[in-house]
Structure formats: C-alpha cells, structure tokens
Design a protein around this motif. Structure first.
Motif, PDB file in Angstrom:
ATOM      1  N   MET A  75       9.852   7.666   7.724  1.00  0.00           N
ATOM      2  CA  MET A  75      10.738   7.953   6.602  1.00  0.00           C
ATOM      3  C   MET A  75      10.261   7.266   5.324  1.00  0.00           C
ATOM      4  O   MET A  75      11.049   6.794   4.524  1.00  0.00           O
ATOM      5  N   GLY A  76       8.957   7.172   5.166  1.00  0.00           N
ATOM      6  CA  GLY A  76       8.398   6.643   3.919  1.00  0.00           C
ATOM      7  C   GLY A  76       8.491   5.146   3.792  1.00  0.00           C
ATOM      8  O   GLY A  76       8.485   4.621   2.687  1.00  0.00           O
ATOM      9  N   GLY A  77       8.585   4.444   4.916  1.00  0.00           N
ATOM     10  CA  GLY A  77       8.685   2.984   4.852  1.00  0.00           C
ATOM     11  C   GLY A  77       7.325   2.350   4.938  1.00  0.00           C
ATOM     12  O   GLY A  77       6.758   1.880   3.976  1.00  0.00           O
ATOM     13  N   GLY A  78       6.761   2.426   6.116  1.00  0.00           N
ATOM     14  CA  GLY A  78       5.468   1.789   6.317  1.00  0.00           C
ATOM     15  C   GLY A  78       5.600   0.291   6.199  1.00  0.00           C
ATOM     16  O   GLY A  78       6.702  -0.239   6.116  1.00  0.00           O
ATOM     17  N   GLY A  79       4.516  -0.382   6.199  1.00  0.00           N
ATOM     18  CA  GLY A  79       4.552  -1.834   6.065  1.00  0.00           C
ATOM     19  C   GLY A  79       4.372  -2.208   4.614  1.00  0.00           C
ATOM     20  O   GLY A  79       5.248  -2.030   3.781  1.00  0.00           O
ATOM     21  N   THR A  80       3.171  -2.690   4.295  1.00  0.00           N
ATOM     22  CA  THR A  80       2.855  -3.091   2.923  1.00  0.00           C
ATOM     23  C   THR A  80       2.121  -1.948   2.241  1.00  0.00           C
ATOM     24  O   THR A  80       1.129  -1.442   2.757  1.00  0.00           O
ATOM     25  N   HIS A  81       2.615  -1.552   1.073  1.00  0.00           N
ATOM     26  CA  HIS A  81       2.014  -0.445   0.318  1.00  0.00           C
ATOM     27  C   HIS A  81       1.320  -1.043  -0.917  1.00  0.00           C
ATOM     28  O   HIS A  81       1.990  -1.476  -1.853  1.00  0.00           O
ATOM     29  N   TYR A  82       0.000  -1.080  -0.890  1.00  0.00           N
ATOM     30  CA  TYR A  82      -0.779  -1.691  -1.975  1.00  0.00           C
ATOM     31  C   TYR A  82      -1.402  -0.593  -2.848  1.00  0.00           C
ATOM     32  O   TYR A  82      -1.999   0.354  -2.334  1.00  0.00           O
ATOM     33  N   LYS A  83      -1.224  -0.727  -4.167  1.00  0.00           N
ATOM     34  CA  LYS A  83      -1.829   0.235  -5.104  1.00  0.00           C
ATOM     35  C   LYS A  83      -2.650  -0.513  -6.137  1.00  0.00           C
ATOM     36  O   LYS A  83      -2.164  -1.476  -6.732  1.00  0.00           O
ATOM     37  N   ASN A  84      -3.874  -0.052  -6.358  1.00  0.00           N
ATOM     38  CA  ASN A  84      -4.711  -0.650  -7.395  1.00  0.00           C
ATOM     39  C   ASN A  84      -5.029   0.435  -8.425  1.00  0.00           C
ATOM     40  O   ASN A  84      -5.753   1.387  -8.134  1.00  0.00           O
ATOM     41  N   ALA A  85      -4.454   0.287  -9.623  1.00  0.00           N
ATOM     42  CA  ALA A  85      -4.614   1.315 -10.658  1.00  0.00           C
ATOM     43  C   ALA A  85      -5.995   1.247 -11.316  1.00  0.00           C
ATOM     44  O   ALA A  85      -6.418   2.200 -11.964  1.00  0.00           O
ATOM     45  N   LYS A  86      -6.682   0.136 -11.127  1.00  0.00           N
ATOM     46  CA  LYS A  86      -8.004  -0.015 -11.742  1.00  0.00           C
ATOM     47  C   LYS A  86      -9.053   0.778 -10.950  1.00  0.00           C
ATOM     48  O   LYS A  86      -9.790   1.584 -11.518  1.00  0.00           O
ATOM     49  N   ASN A  87      -9.093   0.539  -9.623  1.00  0.00           N
ATOM     50  CA  ASN A  87     -10.075   1.305  -8.835  1.00  0.00           C
ATOM     51  C   ASN A  87      -9.460   2.563  -8.213  1.00  0.00           C
ATOM     52  O   ASN A  87     -10.092   3.250  -7.412  1.00  0.00           O
ATOM     53  N   LYS A  88      -8.190   2.844  -8.599  1.00  0.00           N
ATOM     54  CA  LYS A  88      -7.486   4.067  -8.181  1.00  0.00           C
ATOM     55  C   LYS A  88      -7.461   4.258  -6.663  1.00  0.00           C
ATOM     56  O   LYS A  88      -7.710   5.346  -6.148  1.00  0.00           O
ATOM     57  N   GLN A  89      -7.154   3.165  -5.957  1.00  0.00           N
ATOM     58  CA  GLN A  89      -7.089   3.200  -4.496  1.00  0.00           C
ATOM     59  C   GLN A  89      -5.714   2.727  -4.027  1.00  0.00           C
ATOM     60  O   GLN A  89      -5.055   1.956  -4.724  1.00  0.00           O
ATOM     61  N   TYR A  90      -5.302   3.200  -2.863  1.00  0.00           N
ATOM     62  CA  TYR A  90      -4.113   2.615  -2.240  1.00  0.00           C
ATOM     63  C   TYR A  90      -4.415   2.319  -0.780  1.00  0.00           C
ATOM     64  O   TYR A  90      -5.264   2.954  -0.162  1.00  0.00           O
ATOM     65  N   VAL A  91      -3.710   1.327  -0.260  1.00  0.00           N
ATOM     66  CA  VAL A  91      -3.866   0.924   1.141  1.00  0.00           C
ATOM     67  C   VAL A  91      -2.462   0.695   1.706  1.00  0.00           C
ATOM     68  O   VAL A  91      -1.656   0.002   1.104  1.00  0.00           O
ATOM     69  N   VAL A  92      -2.180   1.310   2.855  1.00  0.00           N
ATOM     70  CA  VAL A  92      -0.875   1.130   3.505  1.00  0.00           C
ATOM     71  C   VAL A  92      -1.098   0.784   4.969  1.00  0.00           C
ATOM     72  O   VAL A  92      -1.888   1.446   5.646  1.00  0.00           O
ATOM     73  N   ASP A  93      -0.415  -0.264   5.451  1.00  0.00           N
ATOM     74  CA  ASP A  93      -0.476  -0.498   6.893  1.00  0.00           C
ATOM     75  C   ASP A  93       0.773   0.093   7.521  1.00  0.00           C
ATOM     76  O   ASP A  93       1.888  -0.156   7.090  1.00  0.00           O
ATOM     77  N   ASN A  94       0.567   0.933   8.505  1.00  0.00           N
ATOM     78  CA  ASN A  94       1.656   1.673   9.122  1.00  0.00           C
ATOM     79  C   ASN A  94       1.572   1.586  10.628  1.00  0.00           C
ATOM     80  O   ASN A  94       0.483   1.686  11.181  1.00  0.00           O
ATOM     81  N   GLU A  95       2.712   1.449  11.279  1.00  0.00           N
ATOM     82  CA  GLU A  95       2.716   1.466  12.734  1.00  0.00           C
ATOM     83  C   GLU A  95       3.293   2.792  13.184  1.00  0.00           C
ATOM     84  O   GLU A  95       4.337   3.219  12.697  1.00  0.00           O
ATOM     85  N   PHE A  96       2.581   3.471  14.085  1.00  0.00           N
ATOM     86  CA  PHE A  96       3.060   4.762  14.569  1.00  0.00           C
ATOM     87  C   PHE A  96       2.792   4.850  16.064  1.00  0.00           C
ATOM     88  O   PHE A  96       1.655   4.692  16.500  1.00  0.00           O
ATOM     89  N   PHE A  97       3.826   5.057  16.845  1.00  0.00           N
ATOM     90  CA  PHE A  97       3.722   5.112  18.304  1.00  0.00           C
ATOM     91  C   PHE A  97       2.995   3.903  18.880  1.00  0.00           C
ATOM     92  O   PHE A  97       2.112   4.024  19.711  1.00  0.00           O
ATOM     93  N   GLY A  98       3.354   2.723  18.365  1.00  0.00           N
ATOM     94  CA  GLY A  98       2.804   1.488  18.907  1.00  0.00           C
ATOM     95  C   GLY A  98       1.393   1.171  18.461  1.00  0.00           C
ATOM     96  O   GLY A  98       0.803   0.186  18.892  1.00  0.00           O
ATOM     97  N   LYS A  99       0.814   2.013  17.585  1.00  0.00           N
ATOM     98  CA  LYS A  99      -0.550   1.745  17.095  1.00  0.00           C
ATOM     99  C   LYS A  99      -0.497   1.352  15.628  1.00  0.00           C
ATOM    100  O   LYS A  99       0.266   1.922  14.855  1.00  0.00           O
ATOM    101  N   GLU A 100      -1.337   0.393  15.270  1.00  0.00           N
ATOM    102  CA  GLU A 100      -1.411  -0.043  13.864  1.00  0.00           C
ATOM    103  C   GLU A 100      -2.468   0.789  13.146  1.00  0.00           C
ATOM    104  O   GLU A 100      -3.610   0.877  13.605  1.00  0.00           O
ATOM    105  N   PHE A 101      -2.085   1.383  12.025  1.00  0.00           N
ATOM    106  CA  PHE A 101      -3.038   2.154  11.215  1.00  0.00           C
ATOM    107  C   PHE A 101      -3.145   1.535   9.829  1.00  0.00           C
ATOM    108  O   PHE A 101      -2.164   1.005   9.291  1.00  0.00           O
ATOM    109  N   LEU A 102      -4.338   1.612   9.268  1.00  0.00           N
ATOM    110  CA  LEU A 102      -4.555   1.159   7.895  1.00  0.00           C
ATOM    111  C   LEU A 102      -5.015   2.381   7.105  1.00  0.00           C
ATOM    112  O   LEU A 102      -6.145   2.842   7.256  1.00  0.00           O
TER     113      LEU A 102
END
Length: 265
Positions: A75-102
C-alpha cells in the motif's frame, strides 16, 4: 510530517458482492482498512536528497507481523524511501513475502503543468501543479473496481452480468483493474526552495506539501525547518538489488499465484 489517507470506497464496493461477508464482518474489515489506509510519514530533506519513512507507531495494526508488513509495502509504504534530485535516483527498501528487496531506479520525470491557483497550507502559500503519471503496478492503492455497467444493452449486458456473477464466485479480485496512468494534483511551496516531496514526487520549484491522485491524499501536517536534530540522509543498502520494473514483475507474479489459489479454493 505527512498524513496519508486512501479512500476505501473502491475496496468495499469490491467486497459488496461477496455473499459470505456478513455486515458485522464488513464493518470490521472497514475499520481495519481505515487504520491501514491512514498513516503518518516523516520526510527529512536537505538541498539535494530526502528520506521518506513511515512513523513507527506502537499500536500499528499487525505492523510487526509478517502479513501486516507485507500489506504496508503493497500500500505504498515500504521501508525507507530515498530520493536524490541531483543524480536523479531513488532507492527503496521493501519487504515482500518475507524477502528483502532494494529497489534502485531513476526518478520518474514528471511533466508538471504549473497552474495559476494558490492556497494556504498552514502558514505557507502553495501553488497548484498537475501531471499525468505512469502508475506503479506494485502499489495496490492504484487498483480500481472494474465498472461492469458500461456494456451495450441486450445480450452483451446479460452476458456481462452472468460473467460478473461467475467472477464473484471464483475470486473477487477478478473484478479489479490497474489503470495505466493517473492524473495527480500537487501543491508546492516556493518559500521552501527544494524540489522534494513525499513518496516518489519531486521536481517542482518548491517543497510539495500536498499530493492528491484522486484516491490517496498526502498532506503535510507539520513542518520544522533548520531542525536542531540533524538526520543523516543516506540511501538504504539492505536487500536484493532490483529495478522498479523487475520488482513490479515479482509482485505481479505472486499476485497471479494468489488469484489462482483463490479460484481453486
């Protein structure tokens, strides 16, 4: 601090056709959904980057349990949602079905249309901007209940009703659809000249204090500038590295498995 609220009307409409759900159960589900869809997030930002994370609540419904965490990430939660406007990248750590995804990917490029309208949010004057965005297929807040009343008169209509009844019997998720794109309205504040915002929203000449996609409203409820408490703004590092489309595919496949199980059950 942002308060996020998602309308549950569509979800309840989807369940309305399920005869096995009693009015008492429906009320319980509604209460639980309301809790799940009303959440508080904190955005820490500097001139180039930001971290958006859900505020930890002790009484979060099932928050610490496997299922609760999974629902939050869907539902759009995820863990930590990191956005860098300088290098135009984002990184989110999300857990789904017991697996950690980056999830690591390029920030979406919004074609913002700056409107003339303005309004006050707290003490800040904000200006309206709109954009048409591609919907994230792994964010289940985007599901819409398919409207089966648009069929042509006669046989087609009878056929649709018959099909709908059949779908209700098999699996109520068959009546859902995911739109390809969505129009969003954002309110940004030029007094705070950073191009950040909640979730994946960014790229306006001022901090985004409110976003509305027709179903979910994210509204800033508290703002502290030049906070004494310095928060480190760093990208998360834990989890299996995937792109957004790879992650969406993993989620879609798992959901298809669920649907099949529902049909057989």
């Amino acid at each position: 601090v942002y308060e996020s609220k998602t309308s549950t009307a569509d979800f309840m409409k989807g369940m309305g056709g399920n005869r096995e759900i009693t009015p008492e159960m429906q009320k319980q589900i509604e209460e639980r959904m309301k809790k799940m869809f009303e959440r508080t997030f904190i955005l820490n930002f500097d001139k180039t980057a930001s971290i958006y994370k859900e505020e930890e609540k002790l009484d979060a419904p099932g928050g610490q349990q496997q299922g609760g965490r999974m629902m939050m990430s869907m539902m759009g939660g995820g863990g930590t949602h990191y956005k860098n406007a300088k290098n135009k990248q984002y990184v989110v750590d999300n857990e789904f079905f017991g697996k950690e995804f980056l999830i690591k990917d390029s920030l979406p490029k919004y074609e913002w249309k700056l409107e003339g309208e303005s309004k006050k949010i707290g003490n800040y004057t904000c200006f309206k901007a709109t954009a048409v965005v591609k919907v994230s297929e792994s964010d289940f807040r985007n599901f819409r209940f398919r409207n089966n009343n648009n069929a042509k008169e006669g046989d087609k209509k009878a056929e649709t009703v018959k099909d709908t009844a059949k779908a209700k019997k098999t699996n109520f998720t068959d009546d859902w659809e995911m739109p390809k794109e969505n129009t969003i309205t954002a309110w940004y504040c030029p007094e705070i000249p950073v191009n950040q915002g909640p979730e994946n929203y960014w790229g306006l000449p001022g901090l985004i204090l409110e976003v509305n996609d027709g179903k979910t409203v994210i509204l800033c409820s508290k703002l502290v500038l030049n906070s004494k408490e310095k928060k480190e703004i760093k990208a998360p590092k834990k989890g299996k590295l995937v792109t957004q489309s790879e992650y969406d595919k993993i989620v879609a496949e798992k959901m298809e498995e669920w649907r099949e199980m529902g049909r057989q059950g």
